[in-house]
Design an enzyme around this catalytic site. Sequence first.
Site, PDB file in Angstrom:
ATOM      1  CG  PHE A  71      96.120  39.269  31.606  1.00  0.00           C
ATOM      2  CD1 PHE A  71      97.170  40.106  31.257  1.00  0.00           C
ATOM      3  CD2 PHE A  71      95.950  38.946  32.947  1.00  0.00           C
ATOM      4  CE1 PHE A  71      98.036  40.598  32.223  1.00  0.00           C
ATOM      5  CE2 PHE A  71      96.806  39.448  33.919  1.00  0.00           C
ATOM      6  CZ  PHE A  71      97.852  40.273  33.551  1.00  0.00           C
ATOM      7  CB  CYS A  72      98.649  37.200  26.556  1.00  0.00           C
ATOM      8  SG  CYS A  72      97.410  37.167  25.235  1.00  0.00           S
ATOM      9  CG  HIS A  73     100.495  42.756  23.886  1.00  0.00           C
ATOM     10  ND1 HIS A  73     101.248  43.005  22.775  1.00  0.00           N
ATOM     11  CD2 HIS A  73     100.086  43.969  24.331  1.00  0.00           C
ATOM     12  CE1 HIS A  73     101.300  44.319  22.563  1.00  0.00           C
ATOM     13  NE2 HIS A  73     100.599  44.926  23.494  1.00  0.00           N
ATOM     14  N   GLY A  75      95.265  38.969  23.911  1.00  0.00           N
ATOM     15  CA  GLY A  75      94.236  37.964  24.165  1.00  0.00           C
ATOM     16  C   GLY A  75      94.336  36.695  23.340  1.00  0.00           C
ATOM     17  CB  ILE A 100      97.811  43.745  29.416  1.00  0.00           C
ATOM     18  CG1 ILE A 100      98.064  44.748  30.545  1.00  0.00           C
ATOM     19  CG2 ILE A 100      98.865  43.818  28.313  1.00  0.00           C
ATOM     20  CD1 ILE A 100      99.340  44.475  31.337  1.00  0.00           C
TER      21      ILE A 100
END
Length: 115
Positions: A71-73, A75, A100
């Site tokens: 995951f990242c900020h 997607g 996230i």
Amino acid sequence: MTETPLPFEIPPQEVQRRLRTGEKLTLIDVREPHELQLARIEGAELVPMRSVPAELSRLDAQADDTPLIVFCHHGVRSLNVVHWLREQGVEACQSMAGGIDRWSLEIDSGVPRYS
């Protein structure tokens, strides 16, 4: 018989459900260290996107033990990482759709949102 490949993305609700049932998943956070200071998912391992190629062997071995949920900020970066990992032969990985930010909105409002 050919095994159906995992979808490239997984919704946060499915990640939470699998964790709650006791399934072992490895959460891989591909954001930058300064983003981790703003918000984090407990138990996730930080592997910034730019360092993923150097971590390929370790991530591949980890994926043999437990699926990787990247995951990242929002997607986007994580989806790019999952595409790259799959090209390298790491099949047991998925990107958490919405990152996230979506986790904060739909799963745990205690995780701060940021822009």
